[in-house]
Write an enzyme that holds these catalytic residues in place. Structure first.
Site, PDB file in Angstrom:
ATOM      1  N   HIS A   1      26.504 -27.038 -33.347  1.00  0.00           N
ATOM      2  CA  HIS A   1      27.582 -27.957 -33.708  1.00  0.00           C
ATOM      3  C   HIS A   1      27.786 -28.967 -32.583  1.00  0.00           C
ATOM      4  O   HIS A   1      27.214 -28.837 -31.504  1.00  0.00           O
ATOM      5  CB  HIS A   1      28.874 -27.203 -34.020  1.00  0.00           C
ATOM      6  CG  HIS A   1      29.465 -26.455 -32.868  1.00  0.00           C
ATOM      7  ND1 HIS A   1      28.819 -25.396 -32.261  1.00  0.00           N
ATOM      8  CD2 HIS A   1      30.646 -26.614 -32.196  1.00  0.00           C
ATOM      9  CE1 HIS A   1      29.587 -24.926 -31.282  1.00  0.00           C
ATOM     10  NE2 HIS A   1      30.681 -25.655 -31.219  1.00  0.00           N
TER      11      HIS A   1
ATOM     12  N   HIS B   1      30.089 -29.800 -30.394  1.00  0.00           N
ATOM     13  CA  HIS B   1      30.963 -29.640 -29.242  1.00  0.00           C
ATOM     14  C   HIS B   1      30.105 -29.750 -27.988  1.00  0.00           C
ATOM     15  O   HIS B   1      28.974 -29.252 -27.956  1.00  0.00           O
ATOM     16  CB  HIS B   1      31.710 -28.304 -29.286  1.00  0.00           C
ATOM     17  CG  HIS B   1      32.963 -28.350 -30.097  1.00  0.00           C
ATOM     18  ND1 HIS B   1      33.567 -27.229 -30.633  1.00  0.00           N
ATOM     19  CD2 HIS B   1      33.744 -29.399 -30.468  1.00  0.00           C
ATOM     20  CE1 HIS B   1      34.654 -27.583 -31.289  1.00  0.00           C
ATOM     21  NE2 HIS B   1      34.784 -28.885 -31.210  1.00  0.00           N
TER      22      HIS B   1
ATOM     23  N   ASP C   1      29.830 -28.443 -25.092  1.00  0.00           N
ATOM     24  CA  ASP C   1      29.239 -27.311 -24.377  1.00  0.00           C
ATOM     25  C   ASP C   1      28.010 -26.760 -25.085  1.00  0.00           C
ATOM     26  O   ASP C   1      27.357 -25.840 -24.577  1.00  0.00           O
ATOM     27  CB  ASP C   1      30.271 -26.194 -24.166  1.00  0.00           C
ATOM     28  CG  ASP C   1      30.946 -25.729 -25.450  1.00  0.00           C
ATOM     29  OD1 ASP C   1      31.272 -26.584 -26.280  1.00  0.00           O
ATOM     30  OD2 ASP C   1      31.149 -24.513 -25.597  1.00  0.00           O
ATOM     31  N   HIS C   2      27.673 -27.345 -26.231  1.00  0.00           N
ATOM     32  CA  HIS C   2      26.480 -26.913 -26.961  1.00  0.00           C
ATOM     33  C   HIS C   2      25.421 -28.013 -27.058  1.00  0.00           C
ATOM     34  O   HIS C   2      24.326 -27.745 -27.559  1.00  0.00           O
ATOM     35  CB  HIS C   2      26.857 -26.439 -28.360  1.00  0.00           C
ATOM     36  CG  HIS C   2      27.714 -25.212 -28.347  1.00  0.00           C
ATOM     37  ND1 HIS C   2      27.221 -23.941 -28.600  1.00  0.00           N
ATOM     38  CD2 HIS C   2      29.035 -25.052 -28.085  1.00  0.00           C
ATOM     39  CE1 HIS C   2      28.201 -23.064 -28.500  1.00  0.00           C
ATOM     40  NE2 HIS C   2      29.314 -23.715 -28.186  1.00  0.00           N
TER      41      HIS C   2
ATOM     42  N   HIS D   1      34.377 -22.750 -37.949  1.00  0.00           N
ATOM     43  CA  HIS D   1      34.881 -23.223 -36.666  1.00  0.00           C
ATOM     44  C   HIS D   1      35.743 -24.468 -36.907  1.00  0.00           C
ATOM     45  O   HIS D   1      36.015 -24.825 -38.067  1.00  0.00           O
ATOM     46  CB  HIS D   1      33.700 -23.513 -35.734  1.00  0.00           C
ATOM     47  CG  HIS D   1      34.073 -23.687 -34.296  1.00  0.00           C
ATOM     48  ND1 HIS D   1      35.011 -22.904 -33.657  1.00  0.00           N
ATOM     49  CD2 HIS D   1      33.624 -24.572 -33.361  1.00  0.00           C
ATOM     50  CE1 HIS D   1      35.118 -23.295 -32.398  1.00  0.00           C
ATOM     51  NE2 HIS D   1      34.285 -24.309 -32.195  1.00  0.00           N
TER      52      HIS D   1
ATOM     53  N   ASP E   1      29.710 -21.060 -32.552  1.00  0.00           N
ATOM     54  CA  ASP E   1      31.056 -20.556 -32.413  1.00  0.00           C
ATOM     55  C   ASP E   1      31.626 -20.282 -33.802  1.00  0.00           C
ATOM     56  O   ASP E   1      31.365 -21.024 -34.727  1.00  0.00           O
ATOM     57  CB  ASP E   1      31.927 -21.575 -31.720  1.00  0.00           C
ATOM     58  CG  ASP E   1      31.467 -21.956 -30.338  1.00  0.00           C
ATOM     59  OD1 ASP E   1      30.376 -21.526 -29.924  1.00  0.00           O
ATOM     60  OD2 ASP E   1      32.167 -22.717 -29.662  1.00  0.00           O
TER      61      ASP E   1
ATOM     62  N   HIS F   1      29.661 -16.376 -24.898  1.00  0.00           N
ATOM     63  CA  HIS F   1      30.615 -17.468 -25.067  1.00  0.00           C
ATOM     64  C   HIS F   1      31.993 -17.079 -24.533  1.00  0.00           C
ATOM     65  O   HIS F   1      33.020 -17.261 -25.185  1.00  0.00           O
ATOM     66  CB  HIS F   1      30.701 -17.886 -26.546  1.00  0.00           C
ATOM     67  CG  HIS F   1      31.230 -19.282 -26.733  1.00  0.00           C
ATOM     68  ND1 HIS F   1      32.552 -19.538 -26.979  1.00  0.00           N
ATOM     69  CD2 HIS F   1      30.626 -20.488 -26.690  1.00  0.00           C
ATOM     70  CE1 HIS F   1      32.741 -20.841 -27.101  1.00  0.00           C
ATOM     71  NE2 HIS F   1      31.571 -21.442 -26.930  1.00  0.00           N
TER      72      HIS F   1
END
Length: 304
Positions: A63, A65, A67-68, A143, A213, A271
């Protein structure tokens, strides 16, 4: 020796810390590399873990975000500087193209290799990629924005030839590929020798499910049933369950409940929230429900 290994490059959540880096993993299946998510620090971790950049041909993004996916620009640039020429395929949400197009045109406009983006539908489970070694299906997650996990399924290997038996029946070498494909051998005298007498079964194919997530989401259970290894986010402990619900994340106990209901063989947590100095308690909470639970950490290499 053939392998199906999972390499943990980062297993922290949105805020990088000195304890954990942003999410990224690399699967090594028969010397082919498949990356899952690409947070900041990914390429440095590849160096530390001696993961070969040249073997990486597919990246799967869950996805949009940061941090990914914030590690993608640097990794794409580095691959170019290393002289890559073969195509790199990046699988992920349709918004991935909006994110990467200006980066590729501004910073990576002279890449010596093509980048192809394969849009993944986050609302359904579908075949995302298939080659001679593996099938990859998407796993719809729940999410704050469209998110998909991934199921990596090793393709069945050919059975092993029993050399003593093929020598006994004087089987010509040219017949061995057919026998490995499940065809019986017919001797010059017309005797039918079952292929099962000439081979032994290969090890059963392995399956790995990546779920991060997501909030507690029961709909994924039938999709991951019986997998050999499940990576499930465990951002929070039970005392922070309200925060997990608010942010559409899971607790360690919720991850364990998913693993238990899906009857997976092994659960790997990750995570972790940056608020926790020590995450051992997450493993303890999860093991109350699913004993075969382990913690991910940077540098971990675990066989599927």
């Amino acid at each position: 020796m053939e392998c199906f290994d999972l390499n943990i490059l980062g297993c922290g959540s949105a805020l990088p810390t000195t304890r954990h880096l942003a999410t990224s993993q690399v699967i090594n299946l028969r010397d082919k590399l498949y990356m899952i998510d690409c947070g900041e620090g990914t390429q440095v971790q590849m160096r530390r873990m001696r993961i070969k950049f040249s073997k990486l041909n597919h990246i799967f993004i869950s996805h949009m975000h940061g941090d990914h996916c914030f590690g993608l620009p640097g990794l794409l640039s580095t691959l170019g500087m290393l002289g890559r020429t073969g195509e790199l395929v990046i699988h992920g949400p349709k918004e991935l193209e909006d994110y990467l197009t200006p980066i590729l045109s501004l910073f990576c406009k002279e890449l010596p290799y093509p980048v192809r983006i394969n849009a993944v539908n986050p609302t359904t489970s579908e075949l995302v990629w298939e080659d001679r070694s593996i099938k990859v299906h998407s796993l719809p997650l729940k999410h704050r924005l469209p998110t998909t996990g991934y199921l990596f399924e090793e393709k069945a290997k050919e059975p092993h030839i029993i050399r003593e038996m093929t020598d006994f029946y004087q089987v010509p070498v040219k017949e061995l590929p057919r026998i490995k494909r499940g065809e019986d051998y017919i001797t010059p005298d017309g005797e039918v020798i079952p292929y099962t007498r000439l081979t032994r079964p290969a090890a059963p194919p392995k399956r790995y499910a990546y779920c991060s997530d997501t909030t507690f989401y029961e709909k994924i259970i039938p999709l991951i049933e019986g997998v050999d290894l499940l990576y499930h986010e465990a951002t929070f402990g039970e005392t922070d369950a309200p925060r997990a619900k608010e942010t559409f994340h899971s607790t360690a106990k919720q991850a364990a409940e998913i693993a238990k209901r899906a009857q997976v063989k092994k659960l790997l947590l990750g995570h972790y929230s940056a608020r926790y100095e020590d995450v051992q308690f997450l493993k303890e909470e999860a093991r109350e429900i699913f004993p075969n639970t382990f913690l991910a950490y940077e540098g971990l290499r675990i066989p599927v």
